[in-house]
Design an enzyme around this catalytic site. Structure first.
Site, short mmCIF file in Angstrom:
data_model
loop_
_atom_site.label_atom_id
_atom_site.label_comp_id
_atom_site.label_asym_id
_atom_site.label_seq_id
_atom_site.Cartn_x
_atom_site.Cartn_y
_atom_site.Cartn_z
CG ASN A 10 -1.69 1.25 1.43
OD1 ASN A 10 -1.78 2.06 0.51
ND2 ASN A 10 -2.26 1.43 2.61
CE LYS A 12 0.18 3.20 4.90
NZ LYS A 12 0.33 3.28 6.33
CG HIS A 99 -5.43 2.05 5.41
ND1 HIS A 99 -4.91 2.98 6.27
CD2 HIS A 99 -4.47 1.11 5.21
CE1 HIS A 99 -3.67 2.62 6.58
NE2 HIS A 99 -3.38 1.50 5.97
CD GLU A 101 -2.47 5.60 6.86
OE1 GLU A 101 -2.49 5.60 5.62
OE2 GLU A 101 -1.56 5.04 7.52
CD GLU A 171 -2.95 -2.35 7.34
OE1 GLU A 171 -1.94 -2.71 6.71
OE2 GLU A 171 -3.48 -1.25 7.18
N GLY A 177 3.25 2.40 10.57
CA GLY A 177 4.18 3.50 10.36
C GLY A 177 4.95 3.89 11.62
CB SER A 210 6.08 -1.71 11.55
OG SER A 210 5.63 -0.40 11.87
P1 13P Z 1 3.60 0.44 7.45
O1 13P Z 1 4.09 -0.83 6.83
O2 13P Z 1 4.29 1.66 6.90
O3 13P Z 1 3.57 0.38 8.93
O4 13P Z 1 2.06 0.62 6.97
C1 13P Z 1 1.18 -0.44 7.12
C2 13P Z 1 -0.08 -0.10 6.43
O5 13P Z 1 -0.84 0.75 6.86
C3 13P Z 1 -0.39 -0.80 5.18
O6 13P Z 1 -1.69 -0.56 4.75
#
Ligand code: 13P
Length: 249
Positions: A10, A12, A99, A101, A171, A177, A210
């Site tokens: 992803n 983002k 997601h 976010e 997640e 992140g 992560s």
């Molecule tokens: P990270 O791998 O950067 O922690 O992000 C995970 C994520 O939100 C994937 O959708």
């Protein structure tokens, strides 16, 4: 026989159109040795504006690809939104829905997420449904209550054939992140619990938060974790593919 691993990236809000073209200049030769591995499914989810070069690169490499969000109405007065028919012209196969976010920054409700999941399924596309608890929810002992609400609201009105078509991505918000990964046992506990709640042994459940080469083997070796949804480490072909090579050892 070893299990099939889903390695989904992803991006983002990263990788412009030209950066996506550059990504595939590096990705294509790096992926070549893995291309014939039937136990690996790679997918990439790019911003809307990078979907064209993503579609070209993905088709060339035989990987799945898609968008990170969509609106559930097919067209109309919804300024700034993108519809499923618009995305279908890019031949996308999957769309990330819900997601964290989207849930936390853009305040998408369980109700809106459920409508998106249904609209995506109706279009013959696989939703990648994300769910997971915040640190506060985990620390207050509400992890499973929150996830039950998130999962049930998205799937309870669907028929089994639709429920099976969804790819689930656990997640935990506190692991996204942050460099703070869930332990393999924590991730496995939730993925195994989710499989029971969903009520189908064969659904695909990914872990995200992560994931990188250094923790891939222990996470992906867990029984109920079918793969990874990767943010930061998916932005470069080397760190992305390293997740699978590290798992394979
Ligand atoms: P990270 O791998 O950067 O922690 O992000 C995970 C994520 O939100 C994937 O959708």
């Amino acid at each position: 026989m070893s299990k099939k691993i889903y390695l989904y990236g992803n991006w983002k809000m990263n990788n412009t159109y030209s950066e996506t073209e550059k990504f595939f200049e590096e990705f294509t030769p790096a992926y070549a040795p893995l291309k014939a591995d039937a136990n690996l499914e790679v997918g990439i989810f790019a911003p809307f504006t990078s979907l064209w070069p993503l579609s070209q690169g993905a088709k060339k490499n035989g990987i799945v690809f898609g968008a990170q969000n969509v609106y559930y109405e097919p067209k109309g007065a919804f300024t700034g939104e993108i519809s499923i028919p618009m995305l279908k012209e890019y031949d996308i196969t999957h769309i990330i829905i819900g997601h964290s976010e989207r849930r936390h920054i853009f305040l998408e409700s369980d109700e809106v997420i459920a409508k998106k999941v249904k609209a995506v399924l109706d279009a013959g596309i696989s939703p990648v449904l994300c769910y997971g608890e915040t640190l506060e929810e985990r620390e207050s002992g509400n992890t499973f209550t929150v996830m039950e609400r998130q999962l049930k609201s998205a799937i309870s009105s669907l028929i089994p054939a639709e429920v099976n078509k969804i790819i689930y991505a656990y997640e935990p918000v506190w692991a996204i992140g942050t460099g703070k990964t869930a332990t393999p046992d924590q991730a496995e506990e939730v993925c195994a619990w989710s499989r029971k709640l969903i009520g189908d042994d064969k659904v695909v459940i990914l872990y995200g938060g992560s994931v990188k080469g250094s923790n891939a083997k222990e996470l992906l070796s867990m029984k109920d974790i079918d793969g990874a949804l990767v943010g930061g480490a998916s932005l470069k072909p080397a760190s992305f593919l390293e997740i699978y090579t590290a798992y394979k050892g």
